[in-house]
Design a protein around this motif. Structure first.
Motif, short mmCIF file in Angstrom:
data_model
loop_
_atom_site.label_atom_id
_atom_site.label_comp_id
_atom_site.label_asym_id
_atom_site.label_seq_id
_atom_site.Cartn_x
_atom_site.Cartn_y
_atom_site.Cartn_z
N ARG A 148 -1.12 11.57 7.74
CA ARG A 148 -0.49 10.65 6.79
C ARG A 148 -1.04 9.26 7.06
O ARG A 148 -1.20 8.87 8.21
CB ARG A 148 1.03 10.67 7.00
CG ARG A 148 1.87 9.98 5.93
CD ARG A 148 3.34 10.11 6.27
NE ARG A 148 4.22 9.75 5.18
CZ ARG A 148 4.59 8.51 4.86
NH1 ARG A 148 4.13 7.49 5.58
NH2 ARG A 148 5.40 8.28 3.85
N ARG A 149 -1.33 8.52 6.01
CA ARG A 149 -1.86 7.18 6.20
C ARG A 149 -0.92 6.17 5.56
O ARG A 149 -0.61 6.26 4.36
CB ARG A 149 -3.26 7.05 5.61
CG ARG A 149 -4.03 5.86 6.17
CD ARG A 149 -5.43 5.78 5.60
NE ARG A 149 -6.28 6.89 5.97
CZ ARG A 149 -6.90 6.99 7.15
NH1 ARG A 149 -6.74 6.06 8.09
NH2 ARG A 149 -7.68 8.02 7.39
N GLY A 150 -0.43 5.24 6.38
CA GLY A 150 0.47 4.21 5.90
C GLY A 150 -0.03 2.83 6.25
O GLY A 150 -1.06 2.67 6.91
N ALA A 151 0.72 1.80 5.85
CA ALA A 151 0.25 0.42 5.97
C ALA A 151 0.87 -0.34 7.13
O ALA A 151 0.30 -1.33 7.58
CB ALA A 151 0.53 -0.33 4.67
N ASP A 152 2.03 0.11 7.63
CA ASP A 152 2.81 -0.74 8.53
C ASP A 152 2.72 -0.37 10.01
O ASP A 152 2.87 -1.23 10.88
CB ASP A 152 4.29 -0.73 8.12
CG ASP A 152 4.50 -1.24 6.71
OD1 ASP A 152 3.79 -2.19 6.33
OD2 ASP A 152 5.36 -0.68 6.00
N LEU A 153 2.53 0.89 10.30
CA LEU A 153 2.69 1.37 11.68
C LEU A 153 1.89 2.65 11.87
O LEU A 153 1.89 3.52 10.99
CB LEU A 153 4.17 1.62 11.96
CG LEU A 153 4.57 2.34 13.24
CD1 LEU A 153 4.27 1.48 14.46
CD2 LEU A 153 6.05 2.70 13.21
N VAL A 161 4.27 4.54 7.26
CA VAL A 161 3.78 4.99 8.57
C VAL A 161 2.58 5.92 8.44
O VAL A 161 2.56 6.82 7.59
CB VAL A 161 4.92 5.73 9.32
CG1 VAL A 161 4.43 6.32 10.63
CG2 VAL A 161 6.07 4.77 9.58
N SER A 162 1.58 5.70 9.31
CA SER A 162 0.50 6.67 9.51
C SER A 162 0.92 7.64 10.61
O SER A 162 1.61 7.24 11.56
CB SER A 162 -0.79 5.98 9.94
OG SER A 162 -1.36 5.22 8.90
N MET A 176 0.86 -1.21 0.00
CA MET A 176 0.00 0.00 0.00
C MET A 176 0.88 1.24 0.00
O MET A 176 1.83 1.36 0.76
CB MET A 176 -0.90 0.00 1.24
CG MET A 176 -1.75 1.24 1.38
SD MET A 176 -2.80 1.17 2.86
CE MET A 176 -3.55 2.78 2.76
N THR A 177 0.56 2.18 -0.86
CA THR A 177 1.31 3.42 -0.92
C THR A 177 0.74 4.41 0.09
O THR A 177 -0.46 4.61 0.18
CB THR A 177 1.23 4.03 -2.33
OG1 THR A 177 1.72 3.08 -3.27
CG2 THR A 177 2.04 5.31 -2.42
N SER A 178 1.62 5.04 0.84
CA SER A 178 1.14 5.98 1.86
C SER A 178 0.55 7.21 1.21
O SER A 178 0.89 7.58 0.09
CB SER A 178 2.30 6.38 2.78
OG SER A 178 3.30 7.03 2.05
N THR A 179 -0.34 7.85 1.93
CA THR A 179 -1.02 9.04 1.45
C THR A 179 -0.78 10.18 2.42
O THR A 179 -1.00 10.04 3.61
CB THR A 179 -2.54 8.81 1.33
OG1 THR A 179 -2.75 7.69 0.46
CG2 THR A 179 -3.24 10.03 0.77
N THR A 180 -0.30 11.31 1.92
CA THR A 180 -0.16 12.50 2.74
C THR A 180 -1.43 13.32 2.60
O THR A 180 -1.77 13.78 1.51
CB THR A 180 1.06 13.32 2.30
OG1 THR A 180 2.23 12.51 2.41
CG2 THR A 180 1.22 14.56 3.17
N LEU A 181 -2.17 13.47 3.72
CA LEU A 181 -3.47 14.10 3.67
C LEU A 181 -3.41 15.61 3.85
O LEU A 181 -4.34 16.31 3.48
CB LEU A 181 -4.38 13.47 4.74
CG LEU A 181 -4.56 11.95 4.61
CD1 LEU A 181 -5.46 11.45 5.70
CD2 LEU A 181 -5.13 11.60 3.25
N ASP A 182 -2.34 16.12 4.45
CA ASP A 182 -2.16 17.56 4.62
C ASP A 182 -0.91 17.98 3.84
O ASP A 182 0.19 18.01 4.37
CB ASP A 182 -1.99 17.93 6.10
CG ASP A 182 -3.29 17.81 6.85
OD1 ASP A 182 -3.24 17.85 8.08
OD2 ASP A 182 -4.34 17.68 6.23
N PRO A 183 -1.03 18.26 2.53
CA PRO A 183 0.17 18.52 1.73
C PRO A 183 0.91 19.77 2.11
O PRO A 183 2.08 19.92 1.78
CB PRO A 183 -0.40 18.62 0.30
CG PRO A 183 -1.82 18.99 0.47
CD PRO A 183 -2.26 18.32 1.75
N GLY A 184 0.26 20.74 2.78
CA GLY A 184 0.98 21.90 3.29
C GLY A 184 1.10 23.06 2.33
O GLY A 184 1.74 24.05 2.64
N ALA A 185 0.50 22.98 1.15
CA ALA A 185 0.57 24.08 0.19
C ALA A 185 -0.72 24.89 0.26
O ALA A 185 -1.80 24.32 0.30
CB ALA A 185 0.77 23.53 -1.22
#
Length: 341
Positions: free
Chosen positions: A213-218, A244-245, A1-10
């Protein structure tokens, strides 16, 4: 699973970059413009602009009646705010260092937190108490503590710890609107950090966990300044093949634990990061909620906490840094947790 950054900061439409302190000041200014009942009181918040420069030009914009410089008496400051709130005003108290709330604990814990209950709901205390906390400025043991667990333990208090400029503005506006006393804790190292903040007075509801951030492992759950460090650690861990989430409760009381439990159930691993000492620290509450829920049966490894040392904050820069978690410490703890699976 590819992590997703939910708050890109721009910044997007209707946003621009502000520092954390500017975001807090803008929230106060917009609240005061919208409601004549809102006023601010504290030490050196007038012409001086506040110990950390947060109140800035508010004195010149709103005058001494609404930006009230006070004597050096935290007990008196908070007592005056409680009385004003009971009389229908909406005071914002600034305490120069969160450590100094010690001097006002009777008013905070025995008055502000309990009046609504003890009077059967006949009165409310719509007061916000703002206070900078945390280490990193060389302020030593009496000016660098993280005392959020004290306040989170008291029924009747809401406790907020924003980690971004946008959350600082949005959560403060919600805190000012709230009919209950809110302890609003601002980490000193965050004041000069910047990020996109809405121009409009948009509220961030109290009691909603942010998923950065949403990740698959931790799953990493962090508070205050540890949120940005956790995100930096997540980038390093990605290079190590660990996805990592990163979650930020934002409001410690009331705590929105559902997103935390859901993410830990999905990853099977939880690393809880705080600056405060570990013993009886707030993340122990999060650990308890994980292990007291069905999430326990989805764990692939024991819940791990990463906290500051159970010691006063030292003055020497090297010792101060070593006493609280840094990015490398989060990376190491995460890698250790992965090996325990």
């Amino acid at each position: 699973m590819t992590s997703t950054t939910l708050d890109p900061g721009a910044p997007t439409a209707g946003e621009r970059d502000l520092t954390y302190s500017e975001a807090v000041r803008e929230a106060i200014g917009q609240a005061m413009e919208a409601d004549d009942r809102v006023f601010m009181l504290g030490e050196d918040i007038g012409v001086y602009g506040g110990a950390f420069g947060v109140s800035g030009d508010l004195f010149h914009r709103f005058g001494g009646e609404r930006i009230r410089d006070t004597p050096i008496s935290e007990l008196g400051i908070v007592g005056a705010a409680v009385g004003a709130a009971l009389a229908g005003m909406r005071p914002i108290v600034e305490i120069q260092f969160s450590d100094f709330t010690n001097q006002a604990m009777d008013q905070i814990v025995n008055q502000a937190a309990k009046i609504h209950y003890m009077l059967g709901g006949a009165a409310s205390v719509p007061m916000v108490l703002r206070a900078p906390l945390g280490s990193g400025t060389g302020a030593a043991a009496q000016h660098s503590q993280s005392l959020e667990a004290w306040f989170a333990h008291v029924p009747g208090l809401k406790v907020v710890m924003p980690a971004t400029p946008a959350d600082a503005k949005g959560l403060l506006l919600s805190a000012i609107d709230d009919p209950n006393p809110v302890i609003f804790l601002e980490h000193k190292l965050l004041y000069r950090t910047s990020g996109p903040v809405p121009v409009e007075p948009l509220r961030v509801p109290l009691g909603r966990t942010a998923v950065h951030r949403r990740g698959a492992d931790l799953t990493v759950v962090a508070t205050g300044v540890m949120v940005s460090r956790a995100l930096d650690a997540a980038a390093v861990l990605a290079d190590e093949g660990v996805d990592v989430s990163v979650l930020d409760p934002r409001t410690l009381t009331p705590l929105d634990d559902a997103p935390i439990l859901e993410d830990v159930s999905r990853t099977g691993r939880a690393l809880l990061v705080q600056e405060a000492p570990g013993h009886a620290g707030f993340t122990a509450e999060i650990a308890a909620r994980i292990t007291e829920s069905p999430t326990l049966y989805r764990l692939l490894a024991p819940v791990r906490r990463l906290s500051g040392l159970d010691a006063p904050i030292p003055y020497a820069p090297q010792l101060e840094r070593a006493s609280v978690p840094q990015v490398d410490d989060i990376v190491d703890a995460a890698l250790t947790l992965m090996k325990e699976s």
